[in-house]
Design a protein around this motif. Sequence first.
Motif, PDB file in Angstrom:
ATOM      1  N   GLN A 179       1.224   3.958  -3.142  1.00  0.00           N
ATOM      2  CA  GLN A 179       0.950   5.393  -2.951  1.00  0.00           C
ATOM      3  C   GLN A 179       2.147   6.239  -3.348  1.00  0.00           C
ATOM      4  O   GLN A 179       1.987   7.366  -3.799  1.00  0.00           O
ATOM      5  CB  GLN A 179       0.559   5.677  -1.501  1.00  0.00           C
ATOM      6  CG  GLN A 179      -0.787   5.158  -1.097  1.00  0.00           C
ATOM      7  CD  GLN A 179      -1.943   5.735  -1.901  1.00  0.00           C
ATOM      8  OE1 GLN A 179      -3.004   5.166  -1.856  1.00  0.00           O
ATOM      9  NE2 GLN A 179      -1.814   6.802  -2.609  1.00  0.00           N
ATOM     10  N   ARG A 229       0.836  -1.214   0.000  1.00  0.00           N
ATOM     11  CA  ARG A 229       0.000   0.000   0.000  1.00  0.00           C
ATOM     12  C   ARG A 229       0.871   1.265   0.000  1.00  0.00           C
ATOM     13  O   ARG A 229       0.613   2.202  -0.742  1.00  0.00           O
ATOM     14  CB  ARG A 229      -0.929   0.010   1.212  1.00  0.00           C
ATOM     15  CG  ARG A 229      -2.072  -0.948   1.114  1.00  0.00           C
ATOM     16  CD  ARG A 229      -2.957  -0.906   2.359  1.00  0.00           C
ATOM     17  NE  ARG A 229      -3.972  -1.933   2.322  1.00  0.00           N
ATOM     18  CZ  ARG A 229      -5.146  -1.805   1.701  1.00  0.00           C
ATOM     19  NH1 ARG A 229      -5.442  -0.680   1.093  1.00  0.00           N
ATOM     20  NH2 ARG A 229      -6.004  -2.791   1.718  1.00  0.00           N
ATOM     21  N   PRO A 270       0.264   8.574  -6.187  1.00  0.00           N
ATOM     22  CA  PRO A 270      -0.305   9.224  -5.005  1.00  0.00           C
ATOM     23  C   PRO A 270      -1.795   9.537  -5.108  1.00  0.00           C
ATOM     24  O   PRO A 270      -2.456   9.692  -4.076  1.00  0.00           O
ATOM     25  CB  PRO A 270       0.518  10.501  -4.862  1.00  0.00           C
ATOM     26  CG  PRO A 270       1.299  10.653  -6.096  1.00  0.00           C
ATOM     27  CD  PRO A 270       1.316   9.351  -6.817  1.00  0.00           C
ATOM     28  N   THR A 308      -7.497  -0.769  -7.322  1.00  0.00           N
ATOM     29  CA  THR A 308      -7.813   0.601  -6.933  1.00  0.00           C
ATOM     30  C   THR A 308      -9.204   0.942  -7.447  1.00  0.00           C
ATOM     31  O   THR A 308      -9.824   0.144  -8.153  1.00  0.00           O
ATOM     32  CB  THR A 308      -6.791   1.593  -7.517  1.00  0.00           C
ATOM     33  OG1 THR A 308      -6.928   1.626  -8.941  1.00  0.00           O
ATOM     34  CG2 THR A 308      -5.370   1.202  -7.157  1.00  0.00           C
TER      35      THR A 308
END
Length: 128
Positions: A42, A38, A46, A66
């Motif tokens: 990111q 995770r 982002p 996602t």
Amino acid sequence: MPLEILLVLVVGGIAGITLLLHLTGRSSLRVLTQEITRRDWQRHFPDDVVVDVTVSHDGHAALVRTETGAGLLWSFGADTVGRHLLDFDWIEHANGFEFQFHDFGSPGVVVHLDEIERRHWQHLMEPS
């Protein structure tokens, strides 16, 4: 300085650095967990909201779902590479799946999966 001596110094220096990195454990592949996946996803993307993470049993790849679709994160030395599964081909491989991305900047990758994982990942990658 003669070219032969310079060549020996350069090759010896590169070999020494490589050996030092290997002996200190810096050449091993990064092992992924849910949390690491995770966080690394990111870092790569982002703006994505991660819905679900499926890490392979060997811990060197993860299927990330996602809100905008699926993606693949895999170990590349001590770092990771992440790609959205948009324009790609996946090919059955003896050890799992081979992903070929239609982007010259993205290398192909073989994700090692056992038979149960292979069926599960195939189900997760099917378009909904």
